[in-house]
Design a protein around this motif. Structure first.
Motif, PDB file in Angstrom:
ATOM      1  N   SER A   1     -13.118  13.387  -6.109  1.00  0.00           N
ATOM      2  CA  SER A   1     -13.745  13.913  -6.594  1.00  0.00           C
ATOM      3  C   SER A   1     -13.723  15.508  -6.332  1.00  0.00           C
TER       4      SER A   1
ATOM      5  N   SER B   1      -5.641  10.207  -8.435  1.00  0.00           N
ATOM      6  CA  SER B   1      -7.240   9.921  -9.470  1.00  0.00           C
ATOM      7  C   SER B   1      -7.956  10.603  -9.691  1.00  0.00           C
ATOM      8  N   ASN B   2      -8.402  11.824 -10.362  1.00  0.00           N
ATOM      9  CA  ASN B   2      -9.784  12.789  -9.913  1.00  0.00           C
ATOM     10  C   ASN B   2     -10.287  12.437 -10.973  1.00  0.00           C
TER      11      ASN B   2
ATOM     12  N   SER C   1     -12.555  13.779 -12.720  1.00  0.00           N
ATOM     13  CA  SER C   1     -13.457  14.301 -13.511  1.00  0.00           C
ATOM     14  C   SER C   1     -12.387  14.568 -14.573  1.00  0.00           C
ATOM     15  N   VAL C   2     -12.754  15.845 -15.467  1.00  0.00           N
ATOM     16  CA  VAL C   2     -11.879  16.093 -15.989  1.00  0.00           C
ATOM     17  C   VAL C   2     -11.044  17.619 -16.030  1.00  0.00           C
TER      18      VAL C   2
ATOM     19  N   TYR D   1      -9.351  19.700 -12.822  1.00  0.00           N
ATOM     20  CA  TYR D   1      -8.067  19.185 -12.202  1.00  0.00           C
ATOM     21  C   TYR D   1      -7.389  20.629 -11.669  1.00  0.00           C
TER      22      TYR D   1
ATOM     23  N   ASN E   1      -6.646  20.961  -7.881  1.00  0.00           N
ATOM     24  CA  ASN E   1      -4.993  20.007  -6.678  1.00  0.00           C
ATOM     25  C   ASN E   1      -4.353  21.400  -7.595  1.00  0.00           C
TER      26      ASN E   1
ATOM     27  N   THR F   1      -3.952  12.199 -12.139  1.00  0.00           N
ATOM     28  CA  THR F   1      -4.933  11.796 -13.469  1.00  0.00           C
ATOM     29  C   THR F   1      -6.139  12.272 -13.720  1.00  0.00           C
ATOM     30  N   HIS F   2      -6.429  12.561 -14.700  1.00  0.00           N
ATOM     31  CA  HIS F   2      -8.199  12.829 -14.818  1.00  0.00           C
ATOM     32  C   HIS F   2      -8.850  12.233 -15.363  1.00  0.00           C
ATOM     33  N   THR F   3     -10.537  12.350 -16.005  1.00  0.00           N
ATOM     34  CA  THR F   3     -11.413  11.474 -16.604  1.00  0.00           C
ATOM     35  C   THR F   3     -11.499  12.755 -17.807  1.00  0.00           C
TER      36      THR F   3
ATOM     37  N   ALA G   1     -10.933   6.347 -13.563  1.00  0.00           N
ATOM     38  CA  ALA G   1     -10.005   6.995 -12.574  1.00  0.00           C
ATOM     39  C   ALA G   1      -9.347   5.726 -11.803  1.00  0.00           C
TER      40      ALA G   1
ATOM     41  N   ILE H   1      -2.934  13.812 -16.064  1.00  0.00           N
ATOM     42  CA  ILE H   1      -2.840  15.200 -15.985  1.00  0.00           C
ATOM     43  C   ILE H   1      -1.916  16.176 -17.066  1.00  0.00           C
TER      44      ILE H   1
END
Length: 322
Positions: free
Chosen positions: A52, A71-72, A74-75, A77, A80, A93-95, A301, A318
């Motif tokens: 995170s 895997s984040n 968070s929305v 990124y 990264n 990936t994100h959320t 996540a 993402i």
């Protein structure tokens, strides 16, 4: 054999249990955030990383030869290095979606707090300086029936617009890189070019993602276009605003006030000039920080990470890495 996963912050127990069913996990248990150097030391034989806000740079990836998925929780990124991840074939990936309503709630909280001078007046009461018959110098600004301009009409922008339009009878306009006719019809909002929106809005909420095009999207020229009575809210990313220009706009009363949840440097330095101003409400990047929302984000996540490591398509890859 279960894939090995490293997690950079504590998890809700049900999320940790879910991950243990599928992975061999190690969780950072320090009483502070893990540093980049400490993280690099722990990634030498790790296949999955759940993080995170930790910076996933090319240098960090060089310390993780077995890493297959990040895997984040968070929305966003922007921390990264997507080019480095793509070159290595690492899934990211994100959320999204999970935190839309919670962040929209916070945007309205900042609007109301800045308009009614909540932080400033709270300190007045606590300091013992509240005297009967306070004068106009401490009056606030009405939110209801005012004009709100939203910059960035994504999912969270729509949630903010709905609250403003139907909760406070506000006149809502938006600026976006592309028009959204369905949203205009559904919510009764109108599209405006950015310069018009800045000049006419009583409240301006910045909700755009951070990209090379949006870095310092709002700077001195934009603040000078705003009304002297305007209140500016940023719940997007700190680098979308030229913070020095914002400080000058607040200090010179080019705009009336601001409410911020994000900053160019986080945590904020003790010598940041924002801390000396009484016409800005400051929060420590807590847009999604409720127990229920953070727990849902962590589970999303975790599922993203397990799917990626087991060869399934994660729900929220993402976009730039698809």
């Amino acid at each position: 054999m279960k894939p090995k996963v490293y997690i950079t912050s504590k998890l809700p127990e049900d999320v940790a249990d879910y991950l243990r069913q599928h992975c061999e996990i190690e969780i950072w248990d320090g009483d502070r955030a893990i540093t980049g150097e400490e993280l690099a030391e722990r990634l030498t034989d790790v296949e999955g990383l759940m993080t995170s806000g930790n910076k996933v740079s090319e240098r960090l990836l060089q310390s993780a030869p077995k890493l297959r998925a990040v895997s984040n929780v968070s929305v966003g990124y922007n921390h990264n290095d997507l080019s480095a991840m793509k070159a290595r074939g690492i899934i990211g990936t994100h959320t999204p979606y999970v935190l839309d309503d919670t962040v929209a709630d916070l945007a309205l909280t900042l609007m109301l707090s800045a308009a009614r001078r909540v932080a400033e007046l709270d300190q007045l009461v606590r300091s013992g300086n509240w005297q009967r018959g306070l004068g106009e110098q401490l009056f606030g600004t009405d939110v209801h029936h005012a004009k709100l301009g939203i910059i960035g009409m994504g999912r969270i922008g729509e949630a903010i617009a709905k609250r403003a339009k139907f909760g406070f009878d506000m006149d809502v306009a938006y600026y976006n890189r592309s028009r959204k006719p369905a949203t205009e019809e559904k919510l009764g909002v109108v599209y405006q070019p950015l310069d018009e929106l800045l000049a006419e809005s009583d409240f301006i909420v910045l909700m755009t993602p951070l990209t090379p095009e949006t870095k310092h999207l709002i700077g001195r020229p934009q603040f000078e276009r705003m009304k002297s009575s305007a209140i500016f809210i940023n719940v997007s990313r700190g680098d979308t605003v030229d913070e020095k220009a914002l400080i000058e706009a607040l200090r010179s009363k080019t705009i009336r006030a601001a409410g911020l949840d994000v900053y160019e440097q986080e945590p904020v330095s003790p010598d940041n000039e924002l801390l000396s101003l009484d016409n800005v409400v400051l929060l420590p990047h807590i847009g999604s920080a409720t127990h229920a929302t953070r727990n849902r984000m962590a589970m999303v996540a975790a599922r993203n990470l397990v799917d990626a490591l087991y060869g399934r398509e994660p729900q929220y890859v993402i976009p730039e890495l698809k």
